[in-house]
Every structure is written in C-alpha cells, then in structure tokens.
Design a protein around this motif. Structure first.
Motif, PDB file in Angstrom:
ATOM      1  N   UNK A  18       5.962   9.485   6.755  1.00 14.39           N
ATOM      2  CA  UNK A  18       5.750   8.442   7.772  1.00 14.39           C
ATOM      3  C   UNK A  18       4.282   8.309   8.157  1.00 14.39           C
ATOM      4  N   UNK A  19       3.558   9.413   8.068  1.00 10.98           N
ATOM      5  CA  UNK A  19       2.132   9.358   8.385  1.00 10.98           C
ATOM      6  C   UNK A  19       1.400   8.427   7.428  1.00 10.98           C
ATOM      7  N   UNK A  20       1.923   8.365   6.206  1.00 12.56           N
ATOM      8  CA  UNK A  20       1.336   7.475   5.210  1.00 12.56           C
ATOM      9  C   UNK A  20       1.447   6.011   5.672  1.00 12.56           C
ATOM     10  N   UNK A  21       2.597   5.651   6.256  1.00  8.11           N
ATOM     11  CA  UNK A  21       2.831   4.287   6.730  1.00  8.11           C
ATOM     12  C   UNK A  21       1.859   3.931   7.853  1.00  8.11           C
ATOM     13  N   UNK A  36       2.083   7.835  -6.315  1.00  5.76           N
ATOM     14  CA  UNK A  36       1.216   8.971  -6.656  1.00  5.76           C
ATOM     15  C   UNK A  36       1.594  10.220  -5.865  1.00  5.76           C
ATOM     16  N   UNK A  37       2.631  10.104  -5.026  1.00  4.72           N
ATOM     17  CA  UNK A  37       3.045  11.237  -4.195  1.00  4.72           C
ATOM     18  C   UNK A  37       4.452  11.678  -4.582  1.00  4.72           C
ATOM     19  N   UNK A  69      -1.013   1.050   7.545  1.00  4.47           N
ATOM     20  CA  UNK A  69      -0.957  -0.053   8.512  1.00  4.47           C
ATOM     21  C   UNK A  69      -2.261  -0.157   9.294  1.00  4.47           C
ATOM     22  N   UNK A  70      -2.751   0.979   9.768  1.00  9.22           N
ATOM     23  CA  UNK A  70      -4.008   0.987  10.522  1.00  9.22           C
ATOM     24  C   UNK A  70      -5.182   0.547   9.670  1.00  9.22           C
ATOM     25  N   UNK A  72       0.811  -1.221   0.000  1.00 10.40           N
ATOM     26  CA  UNK A  72       0.000   0.000   0.000  1.00 10.40           C
ATOM     27  C   UNK A  72       0.836   1.258   0.000  1.00 10.40           C
ATOM     28  N   UNK A  73       1.908   1.233   0.785  1.00  9.87           N
ATOM     29  CA  UNK A  73       2.794   2.408   0.846  1.00  9.87           C
ATOM     30  C   UNK A  73       3.466   2.637  -0.501  1.00  9.87           C
TER      31      UNK A  73
END
Length: 325
Positions: free
Chosen positions: A97-100, A91-92, A104-105, A84-85
């Motif tokens: 790190x907030x993306x990770x 696309x970024x 994960x959540x 997912x990351x």
C-alpha cells in the motif's frame, strides 16, 4: 525582436529546456544503479499526465467549468497512479500500500508543478502582450478622421443654429471623456461601454442620416457586468469605415447587444459595395488598432471565454461575438 528574444519566446524550446533541467536534477537526486535511465523513465512517465492536464483539463477552469475540470483532474491523477503501481508491481514480489501512496503523491506533485509553471509562464507573457495592446489602444482612442468629420458636421449645425447641436456636443464631450480618462482600467462598467457606443453612433448619424439606416438594439442589465474598455467600438468603427454609401440604394449599419446573466452576445452588420470588395481588406483595416488587434485583445483578456465569427458576404459584413464577462 532580436533572435535571442525569438528563441526565448519559443514555447517548444522552453519545454525542452525545462525537461532537460529536470532530467539533470533527477539524475543527481535519484538513488539507483543507472541514474540516467531511471530519470528518463520517470520523466517519460510524468510527461503524459502533465500535458493532458495543461492542454485539456486546465482550460476548463478558465471557462469556469470547475466541476468537470475537478473530476477530470482527479481522474487523470488516479489513472496514471494506477499505471505506475502496475509497472512497479511487475518489478516487485508483492503489492504494498505504501507503493500506492508514493506513486499517487509523485504524480500529484508532478502535475501541480507542471500546472504552476504553465500558469506562471502564460501570465508573464499575457502581461507583456497586454502592455503592447494597451499602447496600440491608446494610439487608436479616437479615429482622427471621425473626429474631424464630426467637428465639421457640428460646425454646419451651428451655422444653421440647429436645436440638435447642444445635445450632440454633450455626446461628443462624453465620448472624449470616456476615451481619454475612463479607459485606463483593465475593466470598465459594461453600461459605460454601451453608452460610449450609443454616443459614437449618434454622431455618425449626423453624417449619414440621409443615406444610411442606423439601428442600435440592446437588451439586458448592463450595470451588473464589466468589460475590457473600447473592445466593441473597434467593430462598430470598422462597420462605418467600410460602409457602402451609394446614390442608388440606402446602406445600413445594425448593432445588437444582448446580455443573459454573464454571457454577452454582440452582433454588428453593415452593407458593403460588391464592386469595390476586392479592392479593400476589411479585416485588416486601416485604423491604428484594426480587427487584428481586437482579436489579439480577446485572446489575451478572454482566452477561453469568447467566440468570434466574422462573415464576409457579397453585400454585407457581419461580426458576431459571444463573450463571457
């Protein structure tokens, strides 16, 4: 069963309905230019980890392989978090790190949601099937033919005033008491189940002692474990029911029980007449419960904790059951 009930019990249809409902919910919740496409992509992403967990990892916990199950559960979450990351990073402009944490959540909550649905659904259907199996068990809680033959034999012993009569009457009494009163619980003491088998086979010896070699060997501390009631008697009863009794040769019924910690190994073997082998269907049986219902009970009560092998030869019929109690 009506057509509606059949559709409701269809697991494929259940899965389709759940995913369609989730698609509608995501379409209303997700904020994007193309909500439908974004929702479809998200569902397509979370489906693999959910099905991998439900079909491959979750059964490990039912087998009490908690360490392996936990490692694979975490590996499943981390693997798809990484995918997912990577997809989002493409696309970024830069990695965040907030993306990770968010991915994960999201994966973790999705897998837990899928696990909860599966456990709830399986538990509901298992309870329904257990009720059906219990009704069949009640109807089969002593083969009327066995009881009739036993009473006739006991009457014969009373006529000749045999010294064996009092002891055998006590065994029959214990058999009836266990069958009628102590099988209402979902699990009973394994020692009581073993005693029930011994009493049953003792009474069968009255009828067959001059024609059949009957043996019952046991090993282990049966007081420490519990088992579903009247689970093993089905196989023993079936052995006597289809036993070949001829004048030319002695027949035999052999039952072996061995308990190692929480693993029970049960073997039941009986001779059969090859001349009449094709005239009967041993596995289907003629009793109210039969081997088919015994298989169903094993699948319901011990879904991942049993291994049943039925071997039908030209002169013998063998049942081998390995059960984690």
């Amino acid at each position: 069963m009506s057509r509606i009930d059949t559709l409701v019990d269809n697991r494929i249809l259940q899965n389709i309905i759940i995913w369609v409902l989730l698609l509608l919910i995501f379409t209303m919740v997700i904020q994007a230019e193309n909500r439908m496409l974004t929702s479809l992509i998200f569902i397509g992403f979370i489906m693999p980890p959910i099905y991998i967990n439900n079909l491959k990892i979750l059964p490990l916990f039912f087998k009490k392989e908690y360490a392996l199950g936990s490692v694979l559960f975490l590996a499943n979450i981390l693997f798809f978090t990484g995918i997912g990351v990577v997809l989002l990073s493409s696309f970024s402009i830069s990695f965040d790190w907030k993306m990770l944490y968010n991915v994960f959540g999201g994966v973790l909550l999705s897998v837990l949601f899928g696990t909860t649905l599966k456990i709830s659904r399986d538990s509901f259907f298992r309870r329904q099937q257990e009720k059906e199996a219990e009704l069949k068990l009640l109807k089969a809680q002593l083969n009327p033919h066995f009881l009739f033959n036993t009473l006739n034999n006991l009457y014969g012993l009373s006529v000749v005033k045999s010294d064996r009569l009092p002891n055998l009457m006590l065994k029959l009494s214990d058999l009836l008491r266990y069958s009628l009163y102590e099988t209402k619980e979902k699990f009973v003491s394994l020692a009581k189940e073993v005693q029930y088998l011994e009493n049953y086979m003792s009474l069968e010896k009255i009828r067959l002692e001059d024609q059949t070699d009957i043996s019952f060997k046991k090993d282990g501390d049966f007081q420490t474990q519990r088992i579903a009631p009247m689970l093993l008697i089905v196989f023993v009863e079936n052995a006597f029911k289809h036993l070949s009794v001829t004048k030319d040769a002695r027949s035999s019924v052999q039952v072996n029980l061995e308990l190692n910690e929480n693993t029970l190994e049960f073997q039941c073997s009986n001779t059969i007449d090859s001349a009449t082998l094709n005239a009967i269907n041993i596995e289907q049986g003629k009793s109210g419960i039969g081997l088919q219902n015994a298989k169903k009970r094993l699948e319901l009560i011990y879904p991942e904790n049993h291994e049943l092998n039925i071997i039908q030869g030209s002169t013998s019929y063998d049942i081998r059951l390995k059960l984690i109690v």
